[in-house]
Each structure stands twice: as C-alpha cells, then as structure tokens.
Design a protein around this motif. Structure first.
Motif, PDB file in Angstrom:
ATOM      1  N   GLY A  61     -41.627  -7.200  20.231  1.00 27.45           N
ATOM      2  CA  GLY A  61     -41.161  -7.008  18.929  1.00 27.45           C
ATOM      3  C   GLY A  61     -41.179  -7.977  18.047  1.00 27.45           C
ATOM      4  O   GLY A  61     -40.263  -7.839  17.057  1.00 27.45           O
ATOM      5  N   TYR A  62     -41.309  -8.990  18.417  1.00 21.54           N
ATOM      6  CA  TYR A  62     -41.580 -10.353  17.422  1.00 21.54           C
ATOM      7  C   TYR A  62     -42.797 -10.573  16.921  1.00 21.54           C
ATOM      8  O   TYR A  62     -43.279 -10.508  15.663  1.00 21.54           O
ATOM      9  N   VAL A  63     -43.715 -11.047  17.911  1.00 20.56           N
ATOM     10  CA  VAL A  63     -45.208 -11.332  17.585  1.00 20.56           C
ATOM     11  C   VAL A  63     -46.400 -10.699  18.371  1.00 20.56           C
ATOM     12  O   VAL A  63     -46.117 -10.305  19.695  1.00 20.56           O
ATOM     13  N   ASP A  64     -47.509 -10.430  18.053  1.00 18.29           N
ATOM     14  CA  ASP A  64     -48.690  -9.969  18.671  1.00 18.29           C
ATOM     15  C   ASP A  64     -49.345 -11.302  19.486  1.00 18.29           C
ATOM     16  O   ASP A  64     -49.956 -11.082  20.580  1.00 18.29           O
ATOM     17  N   TYR A  65     -49.190 -12.251  18.739  1.00 15.70           N
ATOM     18  CA  TYR A  65     -49.669 -13.500  19.287  1.00 15.70           C
ATOM     19  C   TYR A  65     -48.866 -14.616  19.094  1.00 15.70           C
ATOM     20  O   TYR A  65     -48.118 -14.743  18.106  1.00 15.70           O
ATOM     21  N   ILE A  66     -49.273 -15.918  19.781  1.00 10.03           N
ATOM     22  CA  ILE A  66     -48.630 -17.213  19.549  1.00 10.03           C
ATOM     23  C   ILE A  66     -49.833 -17.990  19.571  1.00 10.03           C
ATOM     24  O   ILE A  66     -50.502 -17.906  20.465  1.00 10.03           O
ATOM     25  N   CYS A  67     -49.886 -18.839  18.594  1.00  8.10           N
ATOM     26  CA  CYS A  67     -50.824 -20.171  18.728  1.00  8.10           C
ATOM     27  C   CYS A  67     -50.298 -21.434  18.500  1.00  8.10           C
ATOM     28  O   CYS A  67     -50.445 -21.982  17.327  1.00  8.10           O
ATOM     29  N   PRO A  68     -49.889 -22.092  19.328  1.00  7.53           N
ATOM     30  CA  PRO A  68     -49.216 -23.682  19.292  1.00  7.53           C
ATOM     31  C   PRO A  68     -50.363 -24.470  18.813  1.00  7.53           C
ATOM     32  O   PRO A  68     -51.298 -24.494  19.145  1.00  7.53           O
ATOM     33  N   GLN A  69     -50.006 -25.251  17.856  1.00  5.74           N
ATOM     34  CA  GLN A  69     -50.698 -26.318  17.343  1.00  5.74           C
ATOM     35  C   GLN A  69     -51.052 -27.441  18.329  1.00  5.74           C
ATOM     36  O   GLN A  69     -50.035 -28.409  18.109  1.00  5.74           O
ATOM     37  N   LEU A  70     -51.651 -27.475  19.213  1.00  6.59           N
ATOM     38  CA  LEU A  70     -51.800 -28.461  20.072  1.00  6.59           C
ATOM     39  C   LEU A  70     -52.862 -29.539  19.958  1.00  6.59           C
ATOM     40  O   LEU A  70     -53.996 -29.669  20.272  1.00  6.59           O
ATOM     41  N   TYR A  71     -52.519 -30.001  18.632  1.00  5.01           N
ATOM     42  CA  TYR A  71     -53.632 -30.918  18.001  1.00  5.01           C
ATOM     43  C   TYR A  71     -53.377 -32.587  18.828  1.00  5.01           C
ATOM     44  O   TYR A  71     -53.335 -33.461  18.121  1.00  5.01           O
ATOM     45  N   SER A  91     -41.867 -17.711  29.620  1.00  4.77           N
ATOM     46  CA  SER A  91     -42.182 -16.435  29.995  1.00  4.77           C
ATOM     47  C   SER A  91     -42.852 -15.605  28.780  1.00  4.77           C
ATOM     48  O   SER A  91     -42.454 -15.799  27.777  1.00  4.77           O
ATOM     49  N   PHE A  92     -43.954 -14.798  29.116  1.00  8.38           N
ATOM     50  CA  PHE A  92     -44.628 -14.205  28.032  1.00  8.38           C
ATOM     51  C   PHE A  92     -44.303 -12.703  28.100  1.00  8.38           C
ATOM     52  O   PHE A  92     -44.592 -12.090  29.352  1.00  8.38           O
ATOM     53  N   HIS A  93     -44.157 -11.875  27.114  1.00 12.10           N
ATOM     54  CA  HIS A  93     -44.283 -10.620  27.290  1.00 12.10           C
ATOM     55  C   HIS A  93     -45.575  -9.951  27.696  1.00 12.10           C
ATOM     56  O   HIS A  93     -46.854 -10.627  27.247  1.00 12.10           O
ATOM     57  N   LYS A  94     -45.891  -8.832  28.137  1.00 17.16           N
ATOM     58  CA  LYS A  94     -47.123  -8.176  28.633  1.00 17.16           C
ATOM     59  C   LYS A  94     -48.004  -8.120  27.808  1.00 17.16           C
ATOM     60  O   LYS A  94     -49.495  -8.220  27.871  1.00 17.16           O
ATOM     61  N   ASN A  95     -47.835  -7.848  26.560  1.00 14.71           N
ATOM     62  CA  ASN A  95     -48.883  -7.595  25.424  1.00 14.71           C
ATOM     63  C   ASN A  95     -49.099  -8.890  24.589  1.00 14.71           C
ATOM     64  O   ASN A  95     -50.165  -8.831  23.744  1.00 14.71           O
ATOM     65  N   LEU A  96     -48.669 -10.120  24.758  1.00 12.67           N
ATOM     66  CA  LEU A  96     -48.720 -11.226  24.016  1.00 12.67           C
ATOM     67  C   LEU A  96     -50.145 -11.951  24.282  1.00 12.67           C
ATOM     68  O   LEU A  96     -50.477 -11.880  25.372  1.00 12.67           O
ATOM     69  N   LYS A  97     -50.815 -12.113  23.225  1.00 14.85           N
ATOM     70  CA  LYS A  97     -52.135 -12.973  23.227  1.00 14.85           C
ATOM     71  C   LYS A  97     -51.486 -14.484  23.111  1.00 14.85           C
ATOM     72  O   LYS A  97     -50.869 -14.898  22.029  1.00 14.85           O
ATOM     73  N   PHE A  98     -52.302 -15.328  23.734  1.00 16.12           N
ATOM     74  CA  PHE A  98     -51.881 -16.642  23.691  1.00 16.12           C
ATOM     75  C   PHE A  98     -53.272 -17.355  23.124  1.00 16.12           C
ATOM     76  O   PHE A  98     -54.297 -17.406  23.967  1.00 16.12           O
ATOM     77  N   TYR A  99     -53.203 -17.892  21.947  1.00 13.97           N
ATOM     78  CA  TYR A  99     -54.367 -18.575  21.297  1.00 13.97           C
ATOM     79  C   TYR A  99     -53.850 -20.242  21.355  1.00 13.97           C
ATOM     80  O   TYR A  99     -52.556 -20.585  21.332  1.00 13.97           O
ATOM     81  N   VAL A 100     -54.787 -20.964  21.302  1.00 10.60           N
ATOM     82  CA  VAL A 100     -54.490 -22.725  21.185  1.00 10.60           C
ATOM     83  C   VAL A 100     -54.951 -23.069  19.793  1.00 10.60           C
ATOM     84  O   VAL A 100     -56.316 -23.029  19.598  1.00 10.60           O
ATOM     85  N   GLY A 101     -54.192 -23.831  19.118  1.00 11.35           N
ATOM     86  CA  GLY A 101     -54.606 -24.381  17.784  1.00 11.35           C
ATOM     87  C   GLY A 101     -55.277 -25.688  18.302  1.00 11.35           C
ATOM     88  O   GLY A 101     -54.670 -26.703  18.769  1.00 11.35           O
ATOM     89  N   LEU A 102     -56.692 -26.127  17.511  1.00 14.31           N
ATOM     90  CA  LEU A 102     -57.353 -27.418  18.266  1.00 14.31           C
ATOM     91  C   LEU A 102     -57.235 -28.035  16.859  1.00 14.31           C
ATOM     92  O   LEU A 102     -57.801 -27.855  15.808  1.00 14.31           O
ATOM     93  N   GLY A 103     -57.085 -29.276  16.925  1.00 14.27           N
ATOM     94  CA  GLY A 103     -57.064 -30.115  15.688  1.00 14.27           C
ATOM     95  C   GLY A 103     -58.234 -30.982  15.382  1.00 14.27           C
ATOM     96  O   GLY A 103     -58.353 -32.162  15.822  1.00 14.27           O
ATOM     97  N   VAL A 104     -59.228 -30.346  15.036  1.00 16.05           N
ATOM     98  CA  VAL A 104     -60.537 -30.920  14.443  1.00 16.05           C
ATOM     99  C   VAL A 104     -60.236 -31.933  13.500  1.00 16.05           C
ATOM    100  O   VAL A 104     -61.095 -33.089  13.445  1.00 16.05           O
ATOM    101  N   TYR A 105     -59.264 -32.030  12.871  1.00 17.29           N
ATOM    102  CA  TYR A 105     -59.042 -33.170  11.743  1.00 17.29           C
ATOM    103  C   TYR A 105     -58.781 -34.175  12.385  1.00 17.29           C
ATOM    104  O   TYR A 105     -59.042 -35.498  11.648  1.00 17.29           O
ATOM    105  N   LYS A 106     -58.342 -34.503  13.691  1.00 17.56           N
ATOM    106  CA  LYS A 106     -58.362 -35.506  14.396  1.00 17.56           C
ATOM    107  C   LYS A 106     -59.526 -36.329  14.881  1.00 17.56           C
ATOM    108  O   LYS A 106     -59.456 -37.554  15.215  1.00 17.56           O
ATOM    109  N   ALA A 107     -60.605 -35.594  14.793  1.00 17.74           N
ATOM    110  CA  ALA A 107     -61.796 -36.074  15.768  1.00 17.74           C
ATOM    111  C   ALA A 107     -62.508 -37.073  14.924  1.00 17.74           C
ATOM    112  O   ALA A 107     -62.445 -37.012  13.771  1.00 17.74           O
TER     113      ALA A 107
END
Length: 404
Positions: free
Chosen positions: A302-312, A333-349
């Motif tokens: 009931g909050y979000v469909d996905y979470i994408c932490p900025q792991l830069y 703990s993740f709810h059963k429908n949560l999608k988990f994306y990862v934010g990648l920091g290209v700007y630091k490359a």
C-alpha cells in the motif's frame, strides 16, 4: 417444546444477520495493507504467469533538460530529446525516469503548477508545446517506458537561480510552506500541501499515458528541529499525554507516509498498471532521519510498487562499500509484490569520488551489475543521462555495456 423451537429459530436468525454484517463491512479508514489488497491479489497471479523483466532505467534530471543554451523552440527540444533517447537505446535501457516537476513547476500543461523555467526560461512563461506528451510519443515509438519523476516538496533552493512565478503555489499557500535557510519547501505536515501534490499527480495520470510516477530522495530537507517547530508543538498539544506523542522523527515519517499512502491509492484507483516508486538515499539511517520511512515502504503493502535506493558507492568506498550497502537493504523485510531496483552512480565514474576509489578500476559499474544479477534483483537505474555521455564515464560505460 414451542419455546425450544422459537429459541432455536431466533438463534439461527441472529447468526445469519451477524454473517451478513461481517460480509458487508467496509472500513471507512483504509490502511496501506488493505488499500493494495485487491490489486496485489490480481498482480500476483499475473506475475506468476509472466517472465521476469529486468528494469534497465536511466534518470534524466531537469539539468539534462535545460534549454538555456538553445532557442527554446519545440524543434530544439525534440533534437535534445532525440539524443537522450538514442543514449538510452545505445545502453539497452527500457525505461527513462524523467524530471517533470523539480520546483513546484511543470514540464507539461498543468492547471496546478506554473510552467518550468527549465524549458521556457521563466517560470510561468507561456508554453508553446507539451514537452511531456512529446516525450511519451517518442519513447513509445522506441518501446521505452516513461516514468514521471517528481520532487514533491521542493519549491526553491539557495542554488536554484530563478525567480518564482506569481502563479507558483507558494503565493496562494504560504501557510503550507516553510522557508528554511535560503530555500522554500512545502511542509509535509500540512494537509493542504499534501493535497496540492496529490492534485499534481492526478492531472498527470489522467492526462498522460505514463508508465509510472517516481519520487526521489527529497522529503524533509533537514533534521533540524527548528524546521517545523511550530507544527510539531501544535501536534504535541493535541495529544492526550506525552506518552501518546510520537517523537519528532517518527512524527515527520508519519506526515510523509500520509502522502505516500494517498499517492499510491490515487494511482491504483485510477489505473492499477501505473507503477509508483521511490528512490531514497542509499544510507538507510539518513532516510529515516529525513522523514523517509523506508522500513514501512518496503515491508507493507500500500505504499510503493518498487524501491530503488541510490547506492552510488564504489566497491571499495571507505565510508560504505557498494556490496555492504546493498546487503543492509536486503536484510530488510520486503512485501511479496515489491520490486527492488538499484540506483547506480555513473556520475562518479572516472572521478576521484569516494576517496579516489573510482580511479582504481574501470569496470566498477560492470561488477556492480554482476552483483545485482547474482542476487536475482529486479534491475537498476543509472544516474544519470548527463553522466552517461560525459568523457569521464566512457570507459566504465563501455565495460558496463559489454555485460548487457
């Protein structure tokens, strides 16, 4: 005997009425869990039948969309957009997360917010084309998803460098705003402010065929107690006792949660296929301190469909390594429908960021992608378009593309 029969008949009638009452009960105050119950049940069936699709996203910030060095015409905008889409395709991206509201403004035709200075030079200036509609049309032609990226609370910061339009909500809703430092923000504690944000989301999903609504990491701009001292004191006075009162940080998280829950419900009531997600900071404690209750967002329906932490972070960042940061998120703990994306920091490359550790290797992003896939996660989003075309990141991006 008649009394016994009558008693039995009455008892049966009472039980039947009780069953009817239970089956017709409809809570007036839905929780995040039961708001999402219907769509979660339906989507889980779909997910079981459909193969998993890896999210390969690219952020396009308002800075990347700045038209100050062009003639600000529609043709110039289309040319810029064409380059953005080409970059997405060259890097196998299947979605762009594009900034449509950065400062209580709009890169689309809006009845709620003034037009953005990013495209038209002056906030509130006449817009002679609909940028978001063009973005959607062009991306659909290339089978690329469009997620409308919004900063919900930010109106202006010390480095914004533009004048607010007289049509900016700040002037009509001054009591719902907070001036802090040299910045101006909508107050998360204000119901009027939250309703304004909801109105903005509503007109986007009703008027544009976006694939998603996306919030980034800007919620409370500070943990300073002075930011909303008056509102918090008012809240404390409304509590029956001090033991009933939430601490300041929890109260701030509650205010933000009210918005997140309402946005989710608004979107799902309109079209369950539209995704809603948030990209918080990579440091979980920082998120909680700034009013972003990532623990609830990930655990509860009931909050979000996905979470994408900025792991830069680099793989050897002395402050927090990429893998260590990711592991902290995966312990949650993740709810059963949560999608988990990862934010990648290209700007630091290719820069001396993270104590120079990005200069130790030229395939850090590639290795981070391998970690993501080894964990069987749902995908990633690259930050950001400007960085992807920069000279610094070219070797890293070439190696990254080899892994795709």
């Amino acid at each position: 005997m008649k009394k016994s029969i009558s008693f039995i008949m009455i008892s049966v009638l009472i039980i039947a009425l009780a069953i009817i009452a239970v089956n017709t009960h409809n809570p007036s105050e839905p929780t995040p869990q039961n708001i999402a119950a219907k769509e979660s049940k339906n989507s889980s069936t779909i997910d079981e039948e459909m193969p998993k699709k890896e999210m390969r996203g690219m952020w396009v910030s308002y800075i990347s969309l700045d038209m100050s060095n062009t003639d600000r015409s529609e043709s110039a905008f289309r040319e810029k957009l064409s380059t953005i889409i080409s970059t997405a395709k060259e890097n196998s991206c299947n979605a762009i997360f594009i900034h449509v509201r950065a400062f209580c403004d709009a890169l689309y035709k809006s009845e709620v917010y003034p037009s953005s200075h990013i495209l038209w030079g002056t906030q509130g200036a006449f817009e002679n084309y609909d940028a978001l509609q063009i973005i959607i049309d062009e991306c659909k032609n290339e089978n690329i998803e469009v997620h409308a990226w919004i900063n919900p609370f930010r109106i202006k910061t010390s480095t914004s460098g533009f004048e607010l339009s007289s049509k900016n909500p700040y002037y009509e809703m001054n009591k719902a705003c907070v001036e802090y430092g040299d910045g101006i923000y909508l107050n998360p504690a204000s119901k009027d402010a939250r309703n304004l944000i909801l109105s903005g989301v509503k007109e986007i999903i009703e008027n544009y065929s976006v694939d998603g609504i996306h919030f980034d990491d800007y919620f409370y701009p500070t943990s300073d107690e002075s930011f909303d001292k008056e509102e918090y004191n008012r809240y404390l006075k409304s509590c029956k006792s001090q033991s009933d009162a939430m601490p300041l940080t929890k109260w701030r998280q509650h205010n933000v949660n009210l918005l997140i829950c309402d946005v989710y419900r608004l979107i799902k009531d309109y079209d369950n296929s539209i995704q809603f997600g948030i990209s918080p900071q990579g440091n979980i404690q920082n998120d909680l301190d700034m009013g972003a209750d990532v623990l609830s967002w990930t655990e509860c329906l009931g909050y979000v469909d996905y979470i994408c932490p900025q792991l830069y972070f680099s793989l050897k960042n002395p402050a927090l390594e990429f893998k260590a940061g990711l592991d902290k998120w995966l312990e949650m703990s993740f709810h059963k429908n949560l999608k988990f994306y990862v934010g990648l920091g290209v700007y630091k490359a290719g820069t001396d960021a993270d104590s120079g550790t990005w200069l130790d290797e030229s395939d850090i992003l590639k290795k981070e992608l391998e970690i993501i896939r080894n964990q069987n996660l749902d995908g990633y989003i690259l930050y950001d378009y400007n960085a992807m075309i920069s000279e610094n990141a070219q070797t890293e991006m070439a190696n990254f593309k080899d892994a795709l």
